[in-house]
Design an enzyme around this catalytic site. Structure first.
Site, mmCIF file in Angstrom:
data_model
loop_
_atom_site.group_PDB
_atom_site.id
_atom_site.type_symbol
_atom_site.label_atom_id
_atom_site.label_comp_id
_atom_site.label_asym_id
_atom_site.label_seq_id
_atom_site.Cartn_x
_atom_site.Cartn_y
_atom_site.Cartn_z
ATOM 1 N N HIS A 15 59.087 4.071 74.415
ATOM 2 C CA HIS A 15 58.450 5.301 74.893
ATOM 3 C C HIS A 15 59.361 5.995 75.888
ATOM 4 O O HIS A 15 60.374 5.457 76.317
ATOM 5 C CB HIS A 15 57.059 5.029 75.497
ATOM 6 C CG HIS A 15 57.070 4.265 76.786
ATOM 7 N ND1 HIS A 15 56.014 4.277 77.652
ATOM 8 C CD2 HIS A 15 57.985 3.460 77.348
ATOM 9 C CE1 HIS A 15 56.275 3.521 78.701
ATOM 10 N NE2 HIS A 15 57.470 3.007 78.538
ATOM 11 N N CYS A 34 62.598 5.688 83.432
ATOM 12 C CA CYS A 34 61.615 5.748 82.337
ATOM 13 C C CYS A 34 61.623 7.096 81.630
ATOM 14 O O CYS A 34 60.978 7.269 80.603
ATOM 15 C CB CYS A 34 60.218 5.431 82.861
ATOM 16 S SG CYS A 34 60.056 3.748 83.473
ATOM 17 N N HIS A 40 63.078 4.053 75.927
ATOM 18 C CA HIS A 40 63.302 2.667 76.334
ATOM 19 C C HIS A 40 62.115 1.863 75.824
ATOM 20 O O HIS A 40 61.083 2.419 75.474
ATOM 21 C CB HIS A 40 63.459 2.541 77.858
ATOM 22 C CG HIS A 40 62.211 2.818 78.613
ATOM 23 N ND1 HIS A 40 61.744 4.097 78.838
ATOM 24 C CD2 HIS A 40 61.310 1.988 79.181
ATOM 25 C CE1 HIS A 40 60.619 4.036 79.533
ATOM 26 N NE2 HIS A 40 60.319 2.772 79.752
ATOM 27 N N HIS A 42 59.483 -1.834 75.637
ATOM 28 C CA HIS A 42 58.790 -2.919 76.336
ATOM 29 C C HIS A 42 58.262 -3.915 75.316
ATOM 30 O O HIS A 42 57.948 -3.547 74.172
ATOM 31 C CB HIS A 42 57.603 -2.388 77.148
ATOM 32 C CG HIS A 42 57.995 -1.516 78.295
ATOM 33 N ND1 HIS A 42 58.480 -2.013 79.489
ATOM 34 C CD2 HIS A 42 57.981 -0.172 78.430
ATOM 35 C CE1 HIS A 42 58.735 -1.007 80.300
ATOM 36 N NE2 HIS A 42 58.442 0.133 79.678
ATOM 37 N N ASP A 80 53.290 -1.558 66.867
ATOM 38 C CA ASP A 80 54.401 -2.497 66.926
ATOM 39 C C ASP A 80 55.666 -1.921 66.289
ATOM 40 O O ASP A 80 55.636 -1.394 65.174
ATOM 41 C CB ASP A 80 54.035 -3.815 66.244
ATOM 42 C CG ASP A 80 55.052 -4.917 66.511
ATOM 43 O OD1 ASP A 80 55.594 -4.964 67.635
ATOM 44 O OD2 ASP A 80 55.300 -5.729 65.602
ATOM 45 N N HIS A 81 56.767 -2.030 67.034
ATOM 46 C CA HIS A 81 58.076 -1.519 66.612
ATOM 47 C C HIS A 81 58.021 -0.018 66.296
ATOM 48 O O HIS A 81 58.658 0.458 65.370
ATOM 49 C CB HIS A 81 58.649 -2.330 65.441
ATOM 50 C CG HIS A 81 59.131 -3.666 65.883
ATOM 51 N ND1 HIS A 81 58.291 -4.753 66.006
ATOM 52 C CD2 HIS A 81 60.354 -4.089 66.268
ATOM 53 C CE1 HIS A 81 58.983 -5.787 66.435
ATOM 54 N NE2 HIS A 81 60.236 -5.416 66.608
ATOM 55 N N GLU A 125 52.829 -4.429 80.705
ATOM 56 C CA GLU A 125 54.042 -3.719 80.312
ATOM 57 C C GLU A 125 55.264 -4.603 80.593
ATOM 58 O O GLU A 125 56.243 -4.584 79.862
ATOM 59 C CB GLU A 125 54.144 -2.395 81.063
ATOM 60 C CG GLU A 125 55.254 -1.499 80.561
ATOM 61 C CD GLU A 125 55.184 -0.122 81.161
ATOM 62 O OE1 GLU A 125 54.898 0.836 80.414
ATOM 63 O OE2 GLU A 125 55.396 0.008 82.386
#
Length: 136
Positions: A15, A34, A40, A42, A80-81, A125
């Site tokens: 994100h 961020c 980037h 998480h 996811d991903h 996170e």
């Protein structure tokens, strides 16, 4: 007698935290690294808790297989991903902060759980940074 049961899940997502209506300087000042224009990522850990009465016939508050499937369908598969900003419509006009992600997750889970039950989500996170949302 109310009991709380919980299920843990995991997803990886990228994100970027920024506001398109702010200058680069203001975004950098508020969101720092961020705000990276290349995004980037998480490794998110999620705990979904459901509180309710124990069913006298099954002994369950909720069948954990059912809860597992709801989490997979509503959160893991779509998040996811993925790049939350670009790939998840919930964040088209919503900054994907941990707080906002937790609320989106709660809303997605809440619609699938009997309204007689309470739902709470805790989203990690990082191992040290997490948020909890109960729909309040």
């Amino acid at each position: 007698m109310k009991v709380t049961v919980s299920r843990k899940a995991h997803f990886n997502a990228a994100h970027r935290l920024y506001r398109p209506d702010w200058t680069d300087e203001q975004n950098n000042s508020v969101f720092g690294k961020c705000n990276n224009p290349n995004f980037h990522g998480h490794n998110y850990d999620l705990i979904v808790s459901v509180t309710g009465e124990i069913d006298p016939q099954t002994g369950y508050v909720i069948d954990m297989k059912v809860l597992k499937d709801i989490i997979y369908e509503e959160i893991e598969a779509p998040f996811d991903h993925k790049n939350l900003n670009l790939d998840v419509p919930d964040f088209k006009d919503l900054n994907p902060t941990a707080e906002n992600i937790a609320v989106v997750i709660w809303n997605r889970i809440r619609r699938r759980i009997d309204t007689a039950m309470e739902v709470e989500v805790t989203l990690y996170e990082t191992p040290r940074n997490f948020v909890t949302y109960k729909g309040e």
